[in-house]
Design a protein around this motif. Structure first.
Motif, PDB file in Angstrom:
ATOM      1  N   PHE A 283       0.823  -1.214   0.000  1.00 52.13           N
ATOM      2  CA  PHE A 283       0.000   0.000   0.000  1.00 52.13           C
ATOM      3  C   PHE A 283       0.853   1.259   0.000  1.00 52.13           C
ATOM      4  CE2 PHE A 283      -1.953   3.440   2.444  1.00 52.13           C
ATOM      5  CZ  PHE A 283      -3.075   3.688   1.669  1.00 52.13           C
ATOM      6  N   LEU A 284       1.866   1.291   0.870  1.00 55.11           N
ATOM      7  CA  LEU A 284       2.683   2.497   1.008  1.00 55.11           C
ATOM      8  C   LEU A 284       3.440   2.825  -0.272  1.00 55.11           C
ATOM      9  CD1 LEU A 284       4.123   1.881   4.598  1.00 55.11           C
ATOM     10  CD2 LEU A 284       2.401   3.582   3.936  1.00 55.11           C
ATOM     11  N   MET A 285       3.990   1.793  -0.951  1.00 55.32           N
ATOM     12  CA  MET A 285       4.761   2.041  -2.166  1.00 55.32           C
ATOM     13  C   MET A 285       3.873   2.062  -3.401  1.00 55.32           C
ATOM     14  SD  MET A 285       8.392   0.070  -1.554  1.00 55.32           S
ATOM     15  CE  MET A 285       7.720  -1.592  -1.556  1.00 55.32           C
ATOM     16  N   GLY A 286       2.644   1.534  -3.277  1.00 57.54           N
ATOM     17  CA  GLY A 286       1.718   1.539  -4.399  1.00 57.54           C
ATOM     18  C   GLY A 286       0.819   2.755  -4.364  1.00 57.54           C
ATOM     19  N   GLU A 287      -0.280   2.668  -3.648  1.00 56.68           N
ATOM     20  CA  GLU A 287      -1.263   3.748  -3.608  1.00 56.68           C
ATOM     21  C   GLU A 287      -0.691   5.031  -3.005  1.00 56.68           C
ATOM     22  OE1 GLU A 287      -5.223   2.654  -2.204  1.00 56.68           O
ATOM     23  OE2 GLU A 287      -4.638   0.545  -2.382  1.00 56.68           O
ATOM     24  N   ALA A 288       0.098   4.894  -1.942  1.00 58.06           N
ATOM     25  CA  ALA A 288       0.613   6.098  -1.270  1.00 58.06           C
ATOM     26  C   ALA A 288       1.813   6.693  -1.984  1.00 58.06           C
ATOM     27  CB  ALA A 288       0.978   5.768   0.168  1.00 58.06           C
ATOM     28  N   GLY A 289       2.490   5.904  -2.818  1.00 55.92           N
ATOM     29  CA  GLY A 289       3.579   6.422  -3.634  1.00 55.92           C
ATOM     30  C   GLY A 289       4.867   6.719  -2.899  1.00 55.92           C
ATOM     31  N   LEU A 290       5.093   6.074  -1.763  1.00 56.82           N
ATOM     32  CA  LEU A 290       6.343   6.290  -1.033  1.00 56.82           C
ATOM     33  C   LEU A 290       7.422   5.339  -1.548  1.00 56.82           C
ATOM     34  CD1 LEU A 290       5.024   6.594   2.645  1.00 56.82           C
ATOM     35  CD2 LEU A 290       5.581   8.443   1.060  1.00 56.82           C
ATOM     36  N   ASP A 291       8.659   5.765  -1.516  1.00 55.77           N
ATOM     37  CA  ASP A 291       9.755   4.876  -1.928  1.00 55.77           C
ATOM     38  C   ASP A 291      10.354   4.214  -0.688  1.00 55.77           C
ATOM     39  OD1 ASP A 291      12.163   6.523  -0.902  1.00 55.77           O
ATOM     40  OD2 ASP A 291      11.090   7.977  -2.149  1.00 55.77           O
ATOM     41  N   PRO A 292      11.108   3.119  -0.883  1.00 62.59           N
ATOM     42  CA  PRO A 292      11.661   2.378   0.267  1.00 62.59           C
ATOM     43  C   PRO A 292      12.478   3.237   1.214  1.00 62.59           C
ATOM     44  CG  PRO A 292      11.891   1.076  -1.725  1.00 62.59           C
ATOM     45  CD  PRO A 292      11.398   2.436  -2.160  1.00 62.59           C
ATOM     46  N   SER A 293      13.275   4.164   0.682  1.00 61.73           N
ATOM     47  CA  SER A 293      14.112   5.007   1.548  1.00 61.73           C
ATOM     48  C   SER A 293      13.265   5.902   2.443  1.00 61.73           C
ATOM     49  CB  SER A 293      15.054   5.866   0.703  1.00 61.73           C
ATOM     50  OG  SER A 293      15.993   5.056   0.040  1.00 61.73           O
ATOM     51  N   SER A 294      12.152   6.402   1.901  1.00 61.87           N
ATOM     52  CA  SER A 294      11.258   7.244   2.702  1.00 61.87           C
ATOM     53  C   SER A 294      10.646   6.449   3.838  1.00 61.87           C
ATOM     54  CB  SER A 294      10.152   7.841   1.823  1.00 61.87           C
ATOM     55  OG  SER A 294      10.695   8.671   0.825  1.00 61.87           O
TER      56      SER A 294
END
Length: 366
Positions: A283-294
Motif C-alpha cells: 500500500f505504502l509504495m503503491g497507492e501512497a507512492g512512497l519509496d523504500p528510503s522514505s
C-alpha cells in the motif's frame, strides 16, 4: 475386538474344492474417559481438549476428594472458579497437591512474610508454583527487594517468568545480574528486561552475552535509550527469524545503514511478521507512492494498522491534497502518529463542509 468374515462365493461354485477366504476386521472401541478427565470437564468446566491434556498429569487421581479439597482451599484464599480453571489448564499438578503437607503450610508461610490478601491472590494467579515449590520465600524476598517493594512489578515478573521461583538466587540469578551490570545495565534496566523478556534472567551467561552482542550488531548502542527495546525484540525472537527479517529488508532495497537507522528508531519493526509488513509496503509504495528510503526514515508507519489507520488517513490526506487544502510540508509520519481525536480536529473537522466525503472515509476505519 476382532470379527472374522468368511467369503463363501467360491464354495458355491466348486463345493468339492472349497476356497475359503478370511478377512479380519478390527473394531477399536474408543477408550472411556478417565475419572479425572470427566472431573475436569464437569466440575471445572475445561474443554474436552484441555481436560485430556491436563489429565495426563493427573492420571493417578481416582476420586474427587483431593481435587475438591484443593478447589475449596483456593477459593478460601480468594480465587474464583475462573481463576482456578485457568491455573489448572496450564499447571495441572496444582490440583493434586496435598492440602496438609504442601498447600496450607506454604500459604501460611507466605502470609506470615507479608505476601497476604490481594497480593497473595495475584501472586498465585501469576505463578501457582509459589504454593507447591520448595525454597520460594527467599527468592520472593530477593525479587521484592530488587523491585523496591513495587508489587505491580513483582507480579509482572512472576507472570512473565513462571519458572523463576525454581532458580537459586546465589547460583543462577546473582551472577547474571552482575554480568548485566558489567555491560552498564542499571538495576532499573535489568528490571525492565526481566519483565519484558520471558526467561531472560535464567538463561546461561553465554546466551545473555550473545543476545546483547546481537543487539549491538543491529546498531543499538549499549546504554542508549533504545537499547532495551532492541534487546527485548531480539530476546524474544530466534536468531534465524531475525536473519530472515534482515534479508527481507535488504531485498526491499534498504541499505545496511538505512536498516540500522530504521531499527534504532523503532525496534518493533523487527517483531512484525513478514506478511504483515508486506501488505503495508504494497500500500505504502503503491497507492501512497512512497519509496523504500522514505519508509526507512519513517519505520513507525510499518507498525500501524493498514485498515484502521494507514489506508483511511492516506485517503483523507489525498482528498485534501486534490482540493489544494493540504498545507505544504505536511509530515505524513506526524499525521499518522496523531491520536484519532487529534487527526479528526486537524484534518477532518475544518474541511468536512468543503469535502463532505472526509468524514465518511475517516469513520470507515472504525
Amino acid at each position: 475386538m476382532i470379527r472374522v468374515q468368511i467369503h463363501l462365493s467360491s464354495l458355491l461354485f466348486n463345493p468339492t474344492k472349497p476356497n475359503l477366504s478370511f478377512r479380519y476386521v478390527y473394531t477399536i472401541k474408543p477408550p472411556k474417559p478417565s475419572f479425572i478427565t470427566d472431573y475436569l470437564i464437569n466440575s471445572l468446566g475445561l474443554s474436552p481438549d484441555r481436560a485430556a491434556k491436563a489429565a495426563q498429569r493427573l492420571a493417578h487421581i481416582r476420586d474427587a476428594r483431593r481435587p475438591d479439597s484443593v478447589r475449596h482451599f483456593l477459593k478460601h484464599l480468594g480465587l474464583t472458579d475462573s481463576h482456578i480453571q485457568t491455573l489448572v489448564s496450564w499447571c495441572p499438578i496444582l490440583l493434586s497437591a496435598d492440602l496438609a503437607t504442601t498447600l496450607q503450610p506454604n500459604a501460611a508461610a507466605l502470609q506470615a512474610h507479608g505476601f497476604s490478601g490481594p497480593l497473595l491472590v495475584h501472586l498465585v494467579r501469576s505463578n501457582p508454583f509459589v504454593l507447591i515449590s520448595d525454597g520460594v520465600l527467599p527468592r520472593l524476598h530477593f525479587w521484592k527487594d530488587f523491585f523496591r517493594n513495587d508489587e505491580k512489578s513483582l507480579l509482572k515478573v512472576f507472570r512473565r517468568n513462571r519458572y523463576l521461583v525454581h532458580y537459586d538466587i546465589a547460583e543462577k540469578i546473582a551472577p547474571n545480574i552482575e554480568l548485566l551490570r558489567g555491560y552498564g545495565f542499571s538495576d532499573r534496566d535489568i528490571g525492565i528486561v526481566v519483565m519484558r523478556i520471558n526467561g531472560f534472567i535464567t538463561r546461561s551467561p553465554e546466551a545473555i552475552k550473545e543476545l546483547i552482542e546481537r543487539t549491538m550488531e543491529l546498531g543499538f548502542s549499549c546504554g542508549s535509550g533504545m537499547f532495551l527495546q532492541g534487546l527485548s525484540v531480539v530476546g524474544m525472537r530466534r536468531g534465524e527469524a531475525l536473519e530472515m527479517k534482515m534479508e527481507f529488508f535488504k531485498k526491499l532495497g534498504w541499505s545496511e545503514d538505512e536498516s540500522q537507522s530504521a531499527f534504532k528508531k523503532n525496534p518493533k519493526v523487527l517483531s512484525l511478521r513478514v506478511e504483515n509488513i508486506q501488505s503495508k509496503l504494497d500500500f505504502l509504495m503503491g497507492e501512497a507512492g512512497l519509496d523504500p528510503s522514505s519508509i526507512a526514515k519513517m519505520p513507525l508507519l510499518l507498525t500501524y494498522s493498514l485498515e484502521k489507520r494507514l489506508r483511511p488517513r492516506f485517503l483523507v490526506l489525498d482528498m485534501l491534497k486534490s482540493h489544494e487544502l493540504l498545507k505544504r510540508g505536511c509530515n505524513v509520519n506526524t499525521a499518522m502518529s496523531l491520536s484519532d481525536e487529534e487527526f479528526m480536529d486537524k484534518f477532518v473537522v475544518p474541511f468536512k463542509d468543503v469535502v463532505p466525503q472526509l468524514d465518511e472515509v475517516h469513520l470507515s476505519s472504525y
